[in-house]
Design an enzyme around this catalytic site. Structure first.
Site, PDB file in Angstrom:
ATOM      1  CE1 TYR A   1       4.375  -6.552   3.139  1.00 31.98           C
ATOM      2  CE2 TYR A   1       3.670  -8.865   3.187  1.00 31.98           C
ATOM      3  CZ  TYR A   1       3.801  -7.660   2.596  1.00 31.98           C
ATOM      4  OH  TYR A   1       3.267  -7.512   1.499  1.00 31.98           O
TER       5      TYR A   1
ATOM      6  CG  ASP B   1      -1.767  -1.083   1.081  1.00 33.82           C
ATOM      7  OD1 ASP B   1      -2.584  -1.181  -0.043  1.00 33.82           O
ATOM      8  OD2 ASP B   1      -1.972  -1.962   2.210  1.00 33.82           O
TER       9      ASP B   1
END
Length: 251
Positions: A110, A52
């Protein structure tokens, strides 16, 4: 036609995410524009993970096909020469046209970085500075409850299009990073929902820093299956796509 797979590293601060955005800067948009600039040839790039706006990566995997005849080494050298300083292609390889970067993913990893005191200006674009007191034992306790298979409706974006909100988190670990004087939360799963990691981190930090909540409150929130709850979304700047691993070694 020849398919190439590339590994891309980028600072996402200046971009509205990985995906191509009409009239807005994106990582894919910059990659495609730069390729055309160098080789006078247009391509369409697909990424294995959609980061994002404001999210960073050191291990994004992407692919494209082209009828341009060029070695991966020459491609990287020419492409990187014109890319902006916040994007770099770390590797490229030619594969068969049938290869898919979306199949046989074992895990995506992540990292989320949290500073408990004001960060160095050299780091502040890549971390979340939490000003309040944070109980690290409670932080870990909340996160451990989210390992395994759960319905993450309460911990993803309210407008997530995927009707199936069940995901399996393979592992979550919290470690201290001496070089940054920061906490690193490492989360691995085969797939994630939109904002899922940032919602997880935001929820865990809120519960671990507020006396109004207990560690088991996360269970109640998950049972409600309501993304519009009081637990916040962590800022994008602290999130980093570290790596994507595949079953097939040649990917």
């Amino acid at each position: 036609m020849q398919r190439y797979i590339i590994v891309v590293e980028y600072d996402g601060t200046a971009y509205y995410g990985w995906q191509l955005q009409p009239e807005l800067p994106s990582v894919v948009g910059q990659l495609q524009k730069s390729f055309t600039q160098v080789f006078q040839h247009s391509i369409t790039i697909a990424g294995a993970s959609r980061t994002d706006a404001g999210v960073h990566a050191i291990g994004q995997v992407a692919s494209f096909v082209t009828d341009l005849v060029i070695t991966p080494e020459k491609m990287i050298r020419g492409w990187n020469d014109v890319l902006p300083d916040d994007i770099v292609i770390r590797s490229a390889r030619a594969v068969s046209e049938e290869h898919s970067i979306f199949d046989n993913i074992v895990r995506k990893t992540y990292h989320y970085h949290i500073f408990l005191k004001r960060p160095s200006p050299m780091h502040q674009r890549y971390v979340w500075y939490c000003k309040g007191a944070l109980n690290q034992l409670e932080l870990q306790a909340v996160l451990q409850q989210l390992i395994g298979t759960h319905d993450f409706t309460s911990l993803c974006a309210a407008d997530t299009p995927d009707p199936n909100k069940i995901r399996t988190i393979q592992s979550i670990a919290v470690a201290y990073v001496p070089s940054w004087d920061a906490l690193r939360i490492e989360i691995t799963a085969e797939r994630f929902l939109r904002y899922m990691i940032r919602r997880i981190v935001g929820a865990a930090v809120k519960i671990a820093s507020c006396h109004d909540f207990t560690v088991i409150y996360i269970q109640e929130v998950m049972r409600q299956k309501n993304p519009n709850n009081v637990l916040p979304t962590a800022p994008a700047r602290g999130l980093l796509l570290h790596s994507i691993e595949y079953k097939k070694e040649d990917l």
